[in-house]
Design a protein around this motif. Structure first.
Motif, PDB file in Angstrom:
ATOM      1  N   ASP A 150       0.849  -1.189   0.000  1.00  0.00           N
ATOM      2  CA  ASP A 150       0.000   0.000   0.000  1.00  0.00           C
ATOM      3  C   ASP A 150       0.887   1.243   0.000  1.00  0.00           C
ATOM      4  OD1 ASP A 150       0.891   0.402   2.622  1.00  0.00           O
ATOM      5  OD2 ASP A 150      -0.946  -0.332   3.542  1.00  0.00           O
ATOM      6  N   ARG A 151       0.292   2.407   0.212  1.00  0.00           N
ATOM      7  CA  ARG A 151       1.052   3.658   0.102  1.00  0.00           C
ATOM      8  C   ARG A 151       2.078   3.822   1.217  1.00  0.00           C
ATOM      9  NH1 ARG A 151      -1.158   7.623   3.461  1.00  0.00           N
ATOM     10  NH2 ARG A 151      -3.109   7.029   4.475  1.00  0.00           N
ATOM     11  N   ARG A 184       5.009   1.873  -8.541  1.00  0.00           N
ATOM     12  CA  ARG A 184       4.417   2.462  -7.340  1.00  0.00           C
ATOM     13  C   ARG A 184       5.431   3.192  -6.470  1.00  0.00           C
ATOM     14  NH1 ARG A 184       1.952  -1.415  -9.459  1.00  0.00           N
ATOM     15  NH2 ARG A 184      -0.312  -1.659  -9.357  1.00  0.00           N
TER      16      ARG A 184
END
Length: 389
Positions: A150-151, A184
């Motif tokens: 995730d972030r 990402r």
């Protein structure tokens, strides 16, 4: 930092005590041992004289130019992309410490090298594990890994060939994860200390991937653990500067003698890798035989690379008790609770070299003796009792 007991090293350390009964080391994860005399025999004729002229001073925190050039040639990168460290253990300490901040998480394999659990835990980093399951042949699940990111994920770490299972990521799996992370902005780390020791399809070094951070060392595939030398391949100059700064607070540098010997070893790495490959391949054949003969008691996934295997007791028993009994017969293996899988145990099939056949004879005698005493009520052969939650 509050670090838990290092169960793996504590267990293996028993072989060094003065009254140890250990005759055969099948616990260590390294390859066949080299002596200084053997290593110097690979070097130029004047190697001994040149070694005597080594200046006993601090080396550069980045590593000596000679060693960085040798590593760069091995990995197919620029010497500026190489950061020398004190073994892959220091590399892990640097990497974990650099991303330790509130809310951050890292994605790691389970089971795995114990430091991969202890270090982030002590630094209060959230850990997210993807599982290498025996029922799946210890293969990774790409979708499982992607679903953990995730972030707040700072890096994804893979280990191929894997310790303790011997599992290997294919080139396609490695590239897929690398590209996923790069898209990402997540650091992708490949720990490949057992590359290029394979027992099936060979894979390429992850150093070919432009955004990969690659860890290597002299302890595993290069079989020279006493040099305590490793490296990080990193193309990002800002990260390299942070590695250099962090290392300056930790170990500062390696020994001048160690770096000189390491560079010589890489000049002749084909001989070192070749010996490790031959020994590992021959010893795997013996393991094939013992797992066939004792399939009612033991099961395994044959390793695809490296020099460790991670079998299990099919009755779900405590492998520490099993390994304790085996140690009493002179053979050292590692209980699976060191990797949080208590019914498993790790076999190192490289470090004992040409003594491995004698160790296997002793192991087989131990299994036969246990078989005469065991209850007939056993679990179905091949079932994997441990689960990773």
């Amino acid at each position: 930092m509050k670090l838990p007991p290092f169960l793996l090293d504590q267990w293996i350390g028993q072989k060094n005590s003065a009254d140890s009964p250990i005759e055969f080391d099948l616990g260590s994860s390294t390859g066949p041992v080299w002596t200084l005399r053997e290593l110097l025999a690979l070097a130029p004729d004047d190697a001994s004289e040149r070694l005597l002229d080594t200046r006993l001073v601090y080396t550069s925190p980045a590593g000596s130019p000679e060693l960085r050039q040798a590593i760069a040639a091995l990995e197919g990168v620029d010497p500026d992309d190489v950061q020398v460290v004190t073994g892959a253990s220091e590399a892990l300490l640097i990497l974990f410490s650099m991303v330790a901040e509130p809310g951050a998480n890292v994605v790691l394999p389970a089971p795995g090298f114990p430091a991969n659990t202890a270090l982030p835990e002590s630094l209060q980093l959230a850990r997210r594990y993807y599982k290498l399951r025996p029922q799946d042949g210890y293969r990774i699940d790409l979708d499982e890994i992607r679903g953990l990111v995730d972030r707040n994920t700072r890096f994804v770490l893979v280990n191929s060939p894997h310790n303790p299972t011997g599992a290997v990521l294919s080139d396609q799996e490695m590239e897929s994860l690398h590209d996923f992370c790069a898209e990402r902005g997540v650091q992708f780390i490949s720990d490949q200390v057992y590359h290029p020791i394979y027992h099936g399809a060979e894979t390429r070094s992850a150093a070919r991937l432009p955004r990969a951070t690659v860890l290597g060392d002299f302890s595993k595939a290069l079989c020279l653990s006493g040099l305590r030398t490793g490296w990080i391949i990193e193309r990002d100059p800002q990260r390299r500067q942070r590695y250099l700064n962090t290392r300056s607070y930790f170990t500062v540098s390696n020994t001048a003698l160690g770096e000189r010997l390491a560079a010589w070893a890489l000049d002749h790495c084909d001989s070192i890798y070749g010996r490790a490959q031959r020994v590992a391949a021959a010893n795997l054949v013996l393991l094939d035989q013992i797992f066939r003969e004792h399939a009612d008691r033991l099961a395994w996934v044959r390793p695809s690379g490296g020099m460790t295997a991670f079998p299990w007791l099919v009755d779900g028993g405590d492998a520490r008790k099993f390994c304790r009994g085996l140690a009493g017969r002179g053979v050292l293996m590692v209980p699976g609770d060191c990797f949080e899988m208590p019914s498993h145990f790790r076999i190192g099939f490289g470090a004992s070299g040409d003594r491995f056949p004698l160790a296997i004879e002793r192991f087989s005698e131990f299994l036969r003796a246990q078989g005469r005493r065991r209850s007939p009520n056993v679990r179905r052969a091949g079932a994997a009792p441990d689960t990773i939650s």
